[in-house]
Design a protein around this motif. Structure first.
Motif, PDB file in Angstrom:
ATOM      1  N   GLY A 128     -27.911  51.348   8.913  1.00 11.47           N
ATOM      2  CA  GLY A 128     -28.168  50.146   8.310  1.00 11.47           C
ATOM      3  C   GLY A 128     -28.986  50.222   7.041  1.00 11.47           C
ATOM      4  O   GLY A 128     -28.668  49.621   5.995  1.00 11.47           O
ATOM      5  N   THR A 129     -30.220  51.180   7.407  1.00 10.99           N
ATOM      6  CA  THR A 129     -30.998  51.561   6.114  1.00 10.99           C
ATOM      7  C   THR A 129     -30.291  52.305   4.973  1.00 10.99           C
ATOM      8  O   THR A 129     -30.400  51.876   3.877  1.00 10.99           O
ATOM      9  N   VAL A 130     -29.486  53.017   5.280  1.00  9.79           N
ATOM     10  CA  VAL A 130     -28.739  53.848   4.491  1.00  9.79           C
ATOM     11  C   VAL A 130     -27.683  52.852   3.427  1.00  9.79           C
ATOM     12  O   VAL A 130     -27.856  52.779   2.304  1.00  9.79           O
ATOM     13  N   SER A 131     -26.926  51.911   4.428  1.00 11.52           N
ATOM     14  CA  SER A 131     -26.063  51.071   3.686  1.00 11.52           C
ATOM     15  C   SER A 131     -26.815  50.014   2.862  1.00 11.52           C
ATOM     16  O   SER A 131     -26.278  49.865   1.796  1.00 11.52           O
ATOM     17  N   LEU A 132     -27.926  49.582   3.207  1.00 11.84           N
ATOM     18  CA  LEU A 132     -28.499  48.600   2.437  1.00 11.84           C
ATOM     19  C   LEU A 132     -29.263  49.182   1.307  1.00 11.84           C
ATOM     20  O   LEU A 132     -29.268  48.699   0.162  1.00 11.84           O
ATOM     21  N   ASN A 159     -37.570  49.998   5.792  1.00  9.93           N
ATOM     22  CA  ASN A 159     -36.450  49.280   6.350  1.00  9.93           C
ATOM     23  C   ASN A 159     -35.931  49.807   7.656  1.00  9.93           C
ATOM     24  O   ASN A 159     -35.636  49.112   8.614  1.00  9.93           O
ATOM     25  N   PHE A 160     -36.007  51.080   7.606  1.00  6.13           N
ATOM     26  CA  PHE A 160     -35.576  51.699   9.172  1.00  6.13           C
ATOM     27  C   PHE A 160     -36.443  51.406  10.351  1.00  6.13           C
ATOM     28  O   PHE A 160     -36.133  50.773  11.648  1.00  6.13           O
ATOM     29  N   LEU A 161     -37.918  51.299   9.975  1.00 10.29           N
ATOM     30  CA  LEU A 161     -38.639  50.699  10.939  1.00 10.29           C
ATOM     31  C   LEU A 161     -38.594  49.145  11.283  1.00 10.29           C
ATOM     32  O   LEU A 161     -38.547  48.863  12.394  1.00 10.29           O
ATOM     33  N   MET A 162     -38.078  48.528  10.442  1.00  5.67           N
ATOM     34  CA  MET A 162     -37.891  47.212  10.668  1.00  5.67           C
ATOM     35  C   MET A 162     -36.725  46.813  11.313  1.00  5.67           C
ATOM     36  O   MET A 162     -36.653  45.897  12.138  1.00  5.67           O
ATOM     37  N   ASN A 163     -35.734  47.659  10.842  1.00  4.18           N
ATOM     38  CA  ASN A 163     -34.410  47.411  11.608  1.00  4.18           C
ATOM     39  C   ASN A 163     -34.641  47.736  13.382  1.00  4.18           C
ATOM     40  O   ASN A 163     -34.083  47.281  14.016  1.00  4.18           O
ATOM     41  N   LEU A 164     -35.196  49.043  13.404  1.00  2.00           N
ATOM     42  CA  LEU A 164     -35.592  49.325  14.839  1.00  2.00           C
ATOM     43  C   LEU A 164     -36.399  48.218  15.765  1.00  2.00           C
ATOM     44  O   LEU A 164     -36.164  47.922  16.738  1.00  2.00           O
ATOM     45  N   ILE A 165     -37.227  47.540  14.806  1.00  2.16           N
ATOM     46  CA  ILE A 165     -38.069  46.405  15.488  1.00  2.16           C
ATOM     47  C   ILE A 165     -36.991  45.157  15.866  1.00  2.16           C
ATOM     48  O   ILE A 165     -37.046  44.718  16.751  1.00  2.16           O
TER      49      ILE A 165
END
Length: 257
Positions: free
Chosen positions: A44-48, A11-17
């Motif tokens: 965003g990753t931590v919150s999700l 999710n972290f990588l996808m958020n960056l993308i």
């Protein structure tokens, strides 16, 4: 089974993308952009993850991600530049998520990978970036294309015209605008057989120079939404078909229109 560490990495990588594609679309000038994007993606990753673990359910968590977390990440990464700009950036981010889902699904089907690891994420980013650039270019062309009607005698033909600020071709003596028109289109009007056929010099990008045949048409209509522009006794350069090959338009309008 839910692996928190693997989910957070993906999710972290996808958020960056997503944030990267949003920047490609909007070109937001902001200081420390990369640091802010990393911080936004991490938050965003931590919150999700917390929503998925402690929230009311998967569906509600995904809704919260789209409606709350994505705008929050946009705000952290790019700040506030007005309501309209913020809404546009948020919408672009949602579009990027849909685009990424499609690219990731296609990549998984081709490679058999069911998890988006680091290298797969890089591949998704590269493919999505190329698709995004094509999309931006296509949208830009659509904004510059208008319905056009050409008239010669009792004949007329409807087509699409591209407004091109780079088309500065003019008649040498009079300075009249010269539009570039598909030779096939002019043949349908019988315009290539007119006695007023002329040759004028032109220069394209770089050092390409040559001569182009020019004919005169009775009338050209350009429909720009509710506005209609009419030009009479217009000059049209006869273009080679390779110029319009694969294009949706058949006329390159002069910048003077």
């Amino acid at each position: 089974m839910f692996y928190i560490d693997l989910f957070m990495e993906q999710n972290f990588l996808m958020n960056l993308i997503v944030l990267s594609l949003t920047y490609i679309f909007c070109k937001n000038p902001v200081s420390m952009r990369y640091l802010r994007m990393v911080l936004a993606a991490f938050c965003g990753t931590v919150s999700l993850t917390l929503l998925l673990v402690f929230g009311p359910g998967y569906g509600w968590s995904m809704a919260g991600h789209a409606l709350v977390l994505v705008p929050a990440m946009i705000y952290v990464a790019y700040g506030w530049n007005g309501k309209r700009s913020f809404i546009i950036r948020t919408g672009i981010s949602w579009l990027s998520i849909v685009l990424l889902d499609g690219v990731a699904e296609a990549l998984q089907n081709i490679t058999g990978l069911r998890t988006i690891v680091f290298y797969a994420s890089i591949a998704v980013l590269l493919v999505a970036r190329v698709l995004t650039c094509f999309l931006i270019r296509a949208v830009g062309d659509l904004k510059r294309m208008f319905p056009v009607i050409l008239y010669q005698g009792d004949k007329s033909v409807r087509c699409l015209g591209l407004y091109d600020t780079g088309n500065l071709l003019s008649m040498p003596n009079t300075g009249e605008m010269v539009h570039i028109v598909s030779g096939k289109l002019l043949a349908r009007l019988g315009a290539e057989d007119t006695a007023g056929l002329q040759l004028i010099p032109y220069r394209a990008l770089g050092t390409q120079e040559g001569w182009i045949r020019v004919v005169q048409l009775d009338k050209l209509e350009i429909h720009m939404g509710r506005e209609q522009k009419i030009y009479r006794n217009v000059r049209c350069g006869v273009a080679e078909e390779v110029l319009f090959q694969g294009k949706s338009y058949q006329v390159i309008l002069h910048s003077g229109v």
